[in-house]
Scaffold this motif. Structure first.
Motif, mmCIF file in Angstrom:
data_model
loop_
_atom_site.group_PDB
_atom_site.id
_atom_site.type_symbol
_atom_site.label_atom_id
_atom_site.label_comp_id
_atom_site.label_asym_id
_atom_site.label_seq_id
_atom_site.Cartn_x
_atom_site.Cartn_y
_atom_site.Cartn_z
ATOM 1 N N LEU A 279 0.833 -1.201 0.000
ATOM 2 C CA LEU A 279 0.000 0.000 0.000
ATOM 3 C C LEU A 279 0.871 1.256 0.000
ATOM 4 O O LEU A 279 0.600 2.229 -0.722
ATOM 5 N N TYR A 280 1.918 1.230 0.810
ATOM 6 C CA TYR A 280 2.809 2.389 0.881
ATOM 7 C C TYR A 280 3.481 2.646 -0.458
ATOM 8 O O TYR A 280 3.678 3.804 -0.854
ATOM 9 N N THR A 281 3.838 1.581 -1.161
ATOM 10 C CA THR A 281 4.506 1.750 -2.459
ATOM 11 C C THR A 281 3.602 2.496 -3.438
ATOM 12 O O THR A 281 4.059 3.374 -4.185
ATOM 13 N N ILE A 282 2.315 2.178 -3.402
ATOM 14 C CA ILE A 282 1.368 2.886 -4.272
ATOM 15 C C ILE A 282 1.188 4.332 -3.790
ATOM 16 O O ILE A 282 1.268 5.285 -4.567
ATOM 17 N N PHE A 283 1.023 4.481 -2.489
ATOM 18 C CA PHE A 283 0.807 5.807 -1.906
ATOM 19 C C PHE A 283 1.995 6.733 -2.173
ATOM 20 O O PHE A 283 1.832 7.916 -2.496
ATOM 21 N N ARG A 284 3.189 6.176 -2.031
ATOM 22 C CA ARG A 284 4.406 6.976 -2.184
ATOM 23 C C ARG A 284 4.492 7.594 -3.574
ATOM 24 O O ARG A 284 4.990 8.715 -3.745
ATOM 25 N N GLU A 285 3.993 6.885 -4.594
ATOM 26 C CA GLU A 285 4.034 7.418 -5.964
ATOM 27 C C GLU A 285 2.853 8.323 -6.255
ATOM 28 O O GLU A 285 2.992 9.369 -6.881
ATOM 29 N N ARG A 286 1.645 7.898 -5.836
ATOM 30 C CA ARG A 286 0.428 8.598 -6.243
ATOM 31 C C ARG A 286 -0.010 9.661 -5.228
ATOM 32 O O ARG A 286 -0.869 10.473 -5.524
ATOM 33 N N ARG A 287 0.571 9.652 -4.048
ATOM 34 C CA ARG A 287 0.239 10.593 -2.965
ATOM 35 C C ARG A 287 -1.184 10.426 -2.453
ATOM 36 O O ARG A 287 -1.626 11.156 -1.556
ATOM 37 N N THR A 288 -1.955 9.505 -3.026
ATOM 38 C CA THR A 288 -3.300 9.206 -2.523
ATOM 39 C C THR A 288 -3.656 7.790 -2.943
ATOM 40 O O THR A 288 -3.090 7.260 -3.905
ATOM 41 N N LEU A 289 -4.589 7.198 -2.202
ATOM 42 C CA LEU A 289 -5.089 5.876 -2.587
ATOM 43 C C LEU A 289 -6.527 5.966 -3.082
ATOM 44 O O LEU A 289 -7.047 5.015 -3.654
ATOM 45 N N ASP A 290 -7.147 7.110 -2.862
ATOM 46 C CA ASP A 290 -8.509 7.302 -3.359
ATOM 47 C C ASP A 290 -8.502 7.258 -4.881
ATOM 48 O O ASP A 290 -7.572 7.750 -5.528
ATOM 49 N N GLY A 291 -9.536 6.648 -5.431
ATOM 50 C CA GLY A 291 -9.685 6.619 -6.889
ATOM 51 C C GLY A 291 -8.782 5.646 -7.607
ATOM 52 O O GLY A 291 -8.680 5.675 -8.842
ATOM 53 N N LEU A 292 -8.142 4.779 -6.867
ATOM 54 C CA LEU A 292 -7.210 3.832 -7.475
ATOM 55 C C LEU A 292 -7.941 2.715 -8.231
ATOM 56 O O LEU A 292 -8.927 2.163 -7.743
ATOM 57 N N THR A 293 -7.423 2.377 -9.403
ATOM 58 C CA THR A 293 -7.892 1.192 -10.128
ATOM 59 C C THR A 293 -6.749 0.195 -10.199
ATOM 60 O O THR A 293 -5.644 0.527 -10.658
ATOM 61 N N ILE A 294 -7.011 -1.008 -9.709
ATOM 62 C CA ILE A 294 -5.938 -1.994 -9.575
ATOM 63 C C ILE A 294 -6.391 -3.359 -10.100
ATOM 64 O O ILE A 294 -7.573 -3.712 -9.967
ATOM 65 N N ALA A 295 -5.481 -4.076 -10.724
ATOM 66 C CA ALA A 295 -5.738 -5.467 -11.106
ATOM 67 C C ALA A 295 -4.864 -6.370 -10.249
ATOM 68 O O ALA A 295 -3.644 -6.168 -10.196
ATOM 69 N N MET A 296 -5.499 -7.314 -9.555
ATOM 70 C CA MET A 296 -4.734 -8.312 -8.801
ATOM 71 C C MET A 296 -4.791 -9.604 -9.603
ATOM 72 O O MET A 296 -5.871 -10.087 -9.929
ATOM 73 N N ILE A 297 -3.619 -10.142 -9.900
ATOM 74 C CA ILE A 297 -3.521 -11.228 -10.875
ATOM 75 C C ILE A 297 -2.789 -12.421 -10.268
ATOM 76 O O ILE A 297 -1.773 -12.260 -9.586
ATOM 77 N N GLY A 298 -3.305 -13.627 -10.512
ATOM 78 C CA GLY A 298 -2.598 -14.839 -10.095
ATOM 79 C C GLY A 298 -3.470 -15.750 -9.258
ATOM 80 O O GLY A 298 -4.667 -15.863 -9.477
ATOM 81 N N GLU A 299 -2.825 -16.386 -8.270
ATOM 82 C CA GLU A 299 -3.496 -17.361 -7.410
ATOM 83 C C GLU A 299 -4.094 -16.606 -6.231
ATOM 84 O O GLU A 299 -3.423 -16.383 -5.226
#
Lengths: 303, 303, 303
Positions: free
Chosen positions: C142-162
């Motif tokens: 979560l921090y890795t995403i936050f650190r780049e985008r400065r927010t987590l609101d409005g995020l679109t993410i694909a989780m892939i695999g098992e």
């Protein structure tokens, strides 16, 4: 003197060796007065894919004597690669982000070079595969001789035992190439003689050598006896090991100021009766390993 | 008080025990205020040939609380001796050159004494073989009783469980010999009773003892119950373990100010229902292990 | 912000996450200038009942960067529980008396909560069982995403695999619930889809999600691709893994500012050709693990 990674013994030029030996001597003095150096913010990773309590202890104690900290794994294979198919390269990329230097013992020849290719931190090769490199052992072997004789030029040495697969003897021979008027007797059962790649290297450098199978022919002519283990099962007749062993009788034939070195661990080739002889230098040799490793750590961390 | 190696419990005289207990109490105060001592340049080797996470943690945490550093191996056997036939003596000679004190858990009786004979650094025996010595456990057991009662003279204790092979009970009995008017009940299945060597030692010192097989005959008469595990497979009928176990019912019969000790780990002989009883001292006992080991480390390092 | 134990990701509220991220950023700055903090009297126990060299190194390096000390066991199961039937609860009671914080990797779901129930020191869950919790991984993701985008609101993410057994994807989904307008595509073979408990949680919170089996349908629509390994043997046809893998061709379809995350270790699902792409964040992600763990350690130690 810039030193990024320590991958093999050959990368050391004579001036680099002299700097290393100077630093090693200084480390010995620091250790003797119980001091530590100013590396308390540095973290070393001790990443061993093969067991070696002695080598690991020597490196970790060296880092502690510098004031630093150590992350340690005794059997990295079981704990990451084998379990989940982790790549050495990925492990190194990750661990080298967490630490300031990685001491790596890997099971495959070339493992340390692969690691160095991707690492953010210096890699120190603590052995990669049978017949591969183990440069810090070769460096401490060389330092042990240098520390007593003050020079390596003109040295006459007998390397005895299982030479074809012995990475310590191989590395030491390569390092000795760099000095003048060195003479090497390779003494081993014919099927375990030093391999051609090393012999060719010696010939290129003009180093005198001789292939022998009888220790008694040369033992009275050398300054240093470098003894190594013959692993169980390699000789059809185990009792044949006696021909490549040193005991009280052999001591009689040796020069009074000769040095007996052995990378340890030993088996039958080095009798305990030798331990009290003033020419036995193998425990001093392990102590020198501490100082040489302290020195090497400072050389890669000081950049 | 000079203390070179710590090999067995018997080497401690009563004045040495009193100094140890004084130091242990001081260590408890230092640990309570989160302080460390001035041993930051000292390196301890934790050399375990047998697994024991708890004992190892206790020693290593003790060294950390002193400010020192630790080289650790969790399974020295796999990693050196077994792999390459390395001798314990050679390993100790080498490791003791790199470190300031060695904590050794070995698999053979007498391993610690063999190590001490060749070591350059103090050896602390952290257990050598089933039925061998484990002096720091015995010392912390004794300290736990002393800390509460302020004296060991006049103590009445029941040692319960597998006494023939239980090194903790054996060592504790030997230490208690040194004090006056001690009475010991040995309570165990007849085939696991305390061995003659210890009983003869008690007789020589004039210590009163009694061999029992029914805990209920003595449980209301003792100041301390020292409970130990009966290993699986030793009793023909596993349910027979209940006769050597403490549960809520047993608590009813015990004196109100009695102490229950157990070296841990426990199995069925010590019910969790006992944990909340004020007479349960086995977790305090493990904490005391930290302080006693800190104290012992200072005693061997201060020379 | 009081934080006693770190057992699961859900225990973190949004304000706690923001404090954690602030502290993580501060730790990154401290680490960058090679400093350490003032935790030199603190001892962390690294108690791993399952192997994970990377996670253990990350925690131990974090503690070293804070100035602290570490007691470490690589395979606690072999060394205590299995050998002598030691209870997790007893081990934790004892170890938590010796140390200031315990980092626990256990093999059973709920192991960390059981430990926390009896521990004197804070417990940090470093993973408990397949399908259990691994909160620090989710927090660093979560921090890795936050650190780049400065927010987590409005995020679109694909989780892939098992996804059914993947604890990292499960935990990350639960954390993302706490933010606004998050959209999640779960992309996996139908038999490995995200389980109902997580989907119900998302529905309760009103988080948009979609179950997919073809990565290509969504890969151009997401800010973040969170890729996970499909373990060998789970797919009838191993070649089917290719459908859930990222390679150079996939990169072409992704948004120019997308992020590729992977908890590592990887197998075929993440081609090395991706490593040099600026959208590859998985090595940055492991570095962030160091800072997040430093921050978490300060949060539990500062009480």
């Amino acid at each position: 003197m810039k030193l990024r990674h320590i991958i093999d013994a050959q990368q050391f030029t004579v001036p680099m060796l002299m700097e290393l030996f100077d630093r090693s001597r200084a480390m010995e003095r620091i250790a003797a007065r119980g001091g530590t150096l100013d590396y308390q913010n540095k973290v070393m990773a001790s990443l061993f894919y093969q067991p070696s309590t002695r080598t690991r202890c020597s490196f970790e104690a060296a880092m502690f004597r510098l004031g630093g900290r150590v992350f340690s794994t005794e059997q990295a294979t079981i704990f990451s690669s084998e379990v989940q198919g982790e790549l050495l390269e990925d492990t190194i990329r990750i661990i080298s982000g967490y630490t300031d230097v990685i001491v790596l013992r890997h099971s495959e020849i070339g493992g340390a070079a692969r690691a160095a290719a991707v690492s953010r931190a210096p890699i120190i090769n603590a052995g990669d595969g049978k017949g591969g490199q183990h440069p810090t052992q070769a460096l401490l072997d060389l330092y042990t001789i240098f520390r007593e004789r003050r020079t390596l030029d003109g040295l006459t040495i007998a390397m005895i035992g299982e030479l074809d697969r012995g990475r310590t003897a191989r590395s030491l021979a390569q390092l000795l190439c760099k000095f003048d008027r060195v003479k090497i007797f390779f003494v081993s059962p014919p099927e375990m003689q030093m391999k051609d790649d090393i012999l060719e290297c010696l010939e290129t450098r003009g180093v005198w050598y001789s292939l022998e199978s009888d220790m008694n022919q040369v033992i009275d002519a050398v300054d240093v006896v470098y003894l190594t283990q013959i692993r169980t099962g390699r000789l059809a007749d185990e009792s044949g090991k006696g021909k490549f062993a040193i005991d009280a009788a052999t001591l009689q034939k040796m020069r009074p100021n000769a040095m007996i070195l052995h990378p340890l661990p030993r088996t039958v080739e080095l009798d305990k009766a030798v331990d009290d002889d003033p020419r036995a230098f193998y425990f001093q040799q392990t102590m020198n390993g501490l100082y040489v490793r302290m020195a090497l750590l400072t050389m890669v961390l000081d950049q």
